[in-house]
Design a protein around this motif. Structure first.
Motif, mmCIF file in Angstrom:
data_model
loop_
_atom_site.group_PDB
_atom_site.id
_atom_site.type_symbol
_atom_site.label_atom_id
_atom_site.label_comp_id
_atom_site.label_asym_id
_atom_site.label_seq_id
_atom_site.Cartn_x
_atom_site.Cartn_y
_atom_site.Cartn_z
ATOM 1 N N LYS A 71 -153.122 39.860 -16.170
ATOM 2 C CA LYS A 71 -154.266 40.484 -15.499
ATOM 3 C C LYS A 71 -154.007 40.859 -14.046
ATOM 4 O O LYS A 71 -154.910 41.334 -13.366
ATOM 5 C CB LYS A 71 -155.487 39.571 -15.589
ATOM 6 N N TRP A 72 -152.759 40.678 -13.574
ATOM 7 C CA TRP A 72 -152.515 40.933 -12.156
ATOM 8 C C TRP A 72 -151.040 41.219 -11.918
ATOM 9 O O TRP A 72 -150.170 40.593 -12.514
ATOM 10 C CB TRP A 72 -152.944 39.699 -11.369
ATOM 11 N N VAL A 73 -150.765 42.180 -11.040
ATOM 12 C CA VAL A 73 -149.406 42.440 -10.557
ATOM 13 C C VAL A 73 -149.516 42.535 -9.047
ATOM 14 O O VAL A 73 -150.392 43.237 -8.534
ATOM 15 C CB VAL A 73 -148.832 43.768 -11.094
ATOM 16 N N GLY A 74 -148.649 41.814 -8.343
ATOM 17 C CA GLY A 74 -148.748 41.896 -6.897
ATOM 18 C C GLY A 74 -147.583 41.273 -6.181
ATOM 19 O O GLY A 74 -146.730 40.617 -6.787
ATOM 20 N N PRO A 75 -147.582 41.451 -4.863
ATOM 21 C CA PRO A 75 -146.501 40.924 -4.044
ATOM 22 C C PRO A 75 -146.729 39.474 -3.650
ATOM 23 O O PRO A 75 -147.863 39.049 -3.486
ATOM 24 C CB PRO A 75 -146.560 41.825 -2.800
ATOM 25 N N ALA A 76 -145.637 38.756 -3.507
ATOM 26 C CA ALA A 76 -145.666 37.441 -2.863
ATOM 27 C C ALA A 76 -145.274 37.729 -1.420
ATOM 28 O O ALA A 76 -144.110 38.008 -1.136
ATOM 29 C CB ALA A 76 -144.681 36.495 -3.535
ATOM 30 N N LYS A 77 -146.260 37.701 -0.529
ATOM 31 C CA LYS A 77 -146.033 38.085 0.863
ATOM 32 C C LYS A 77 -145.595 36.895 1.692
ATOM 33 O O LYS A 77 -146.211 35.836 1.645
ATOM 34 C CB LYS A 77 -147.310 38.680 1.464
ATOM 35 N N ILE A 78 -144.535 37.114 2.463
ATOM 36 C CA ILE A 78 -143.997 36.061 3.319
ATOM 37 C C ILE A 78 -144.675 36.135 4.690
ATOM 38 O O ILE A 78 -144.998 37.220 5.169
ATOM 39 C CB ILE A 78 -142.465 36.166 3.409
ATOM 40 N N ALA A 79 -144.909 34.981 5.289
ATOM 41 C CA ALA A 79 -145.681 34.900 6.537
ATOM 42 C C ALA A 79 -144.840 35.142 7.787
ATOM 43 O O ALA A 79 -145.377 35.143 8.885
ATOM 44 C CB ALA A 79 -146.364 33.535 6.632
ATOM 45 N N PHE A 80 -143.536 35.343 7.614
ATOM 46 C CA PHE A 80 -142.644 35.504 8.772
ATOM 47 C C PHE A 80 -141.407 36.274 8.332
ATOM 48 O O PHE A 80 -141.091 36.335 7.148
ATOM 49 C CB PHE A 80 -142.240 34.129 9.333
ATOM 50 N N ALA A 81 -140.696 36.853 9.286
ATOM 51 C CA ALA A 81 -139.459 37.574 8.988
ATOM 52 C C ALA A 81 -138.372 36.585 8.584
ATOM 53 O O ALA A 81 -138.244 35.508 9.181
ATOM 54 C CB ALA A 81 -139.025 38.384 10.203
ATOM 55 N N ALA A 82 -137.599 36.950 7.560
ATOM 56 C CA ALA A 82 -136.570 36.049 7.044
ATOM 57 C C ALA A 82 -135.572 36.822 6.193
ATOM 58 O O ALA A 82 -135.817 37.960 5.805
ATOM 59 C CB ALA A 82 -137.215 34.945 6.208
ATOM 60 N N GLU A 83 -134.475 36.139 5.884
ATOM 61 C CA GLU A 83 -133.480 36.669 4.963
ATOM 62 C C GLU A 83 -133.499 35.820 3.697
ATOM 63 O O GLU A 83 -133.517 34.583 3.771
ATOM 64 C CB GLU A 83 -132.086 36.610 5.586
ATOM 65 N N VAL A 84 -133.497 36.459 2.532
ATOM 66 C CA VAL A 84 -133.457 35.741 1.260
ATOM 67 C C VAL A 84 -132.044 35.171 1.086
ATOM 68 O O VAL A 84 -131.063 35.906 1.151
ATOM 69 C CB VAL A 84 -133.816 36.669 0.082
ATOM 70 N N VAL A 85 -131.960 33.838 0.894
ATOM 71 C CA VAL A 85 -130.657 33.197 0.729
ATOM 72 C C VAL A 85 -130.441 32.645 -0.680
ATOM 73 O O VAL A 85 -129.304 32.376 -1.077
ATOM 74 C CB VAL A 85 -130.415 32.084 1.781
ATOM 75 N N GLU A 86 -131.516 32.495 -1.447
ATOM 76 C CA GLU A 86 -131.392 32.022 -2.829
ATOM 77 C C GLU A 86 -132.644 32.424 -3.591
ATOM 78 O O GLU A 86 -133.744 32.440 -3.039
ATOM 79 C CB GLU A 86 -131.241 30.489 -2.850
ATOM 80 N N VAL A 87 -132.476 32.767 -4.869
ATOM 81 C CA VAL A 87 -133.617 33.082 -5.721
ATOM 82 C C VAL A 87 -133.619 32.120 -6.910
ATOM 83 O O VAL A 87 -132.579 31.601 -7.297
ATOM 84 C CB VAL A 87 -133.606 34.551 -6.210
ATOM 85 N N ASN A 88 -134.788 31.882 -7.452
ATOM 86 C CA ASN A 88 -134.928 30.973 -8.589
ATOM 87 C C ASN A 88 -134.719 31.762 -9.875
ATOM 88 O O ASN A 88 -135.660 32.310 -10.443
ATOM 89 C CB ASN A 88 -136.309 30.303 -8.556
ATOM 90 N N ASP A 89 -133.461 31.802 -10.330
ATOM 91 C CA ASP A 89 -133.135 32.538 -11.550
ATOM 92 C C ASP A 89 -133.827 31.941 -12.769
ATOM 93 O O ASP A 89 -134.147 32.650 -13.721
ATOM 94 C CB ASP A 89 -131.615 32.565 -11.772
#
Length: 147
Positions: A71-89
């Motif tokens: 029922k929903w598609v949307g962004p997970a918004k981050i509260a600060f500037a950052a670099e992605v270093v790992e994702v949960n595969d």
């Protein structure tokens, strides 16, 4: 641990209440984040999780992942500037982990904040999150997490 309308919100985490995101300082210059139990309950069973790629920079207030439920598609918004270093595969392969274990196996990404010392005071500590979440749930007409 605060429980607001059946939704658990662990004390040891920091929260961006407006965007339903939790943050955990890993004490190594990185921060893990994910959807709160409130977000998971509001969205319903997740069907897709698409994180930004490792190495990508994300600006404050922008999406570090896209989350999709029936029922929903949307962004997970981050509260600060950052670099992605790992994702949960594991979450990419089984998005419902965010519903079943939002603070454990359901984490979304680990990031390296541009300036955690500036970013962290803008987040709400778990020990102070009950009142802001009550107000948000009222504003969103959200009854609470199912038992």
């Amino acid at each position: 641990m605060p429980e607001i309308r059946g939704c658990n919100l662990p004390d040891e985490l920091l929260y961006d209440v407006d965007n339903n995101i939790w943050y955990q300082d890993n004490q190594d210059g990185t921060v893990t984040l994910g959807m709160t139990a409130v977000a998971a309950a509001m969205a319903g069973p997740l069907v897709a999780f698409t994180p930004k790629k490792v190495g990508r920079s994300v600006k404050e207030g922008k999406s570090c992942a896209t989350v999709e439920s029936g029922k929903w598609v949307g962004p997970a918004k981050i509260a600060f500037a950052a670099e992605v270093v790992e994702v949960n595969d594991e979450l990419s392969g089984d998005p419902k982990l965010a519903n079943a274990d939002p603070y454990g196996k359901g984490w979304m990404v680990k990031v390296k904040p541009d300036d955690w010392g500036v970013a962290s005071p803008g987040l709400t500590p778990g020990t102070e999150v009950a009142e802001p979440y009550e107000a948000k749930m009222d504003a969103d007409s959200f009854e609470g997490c199912a038992p």
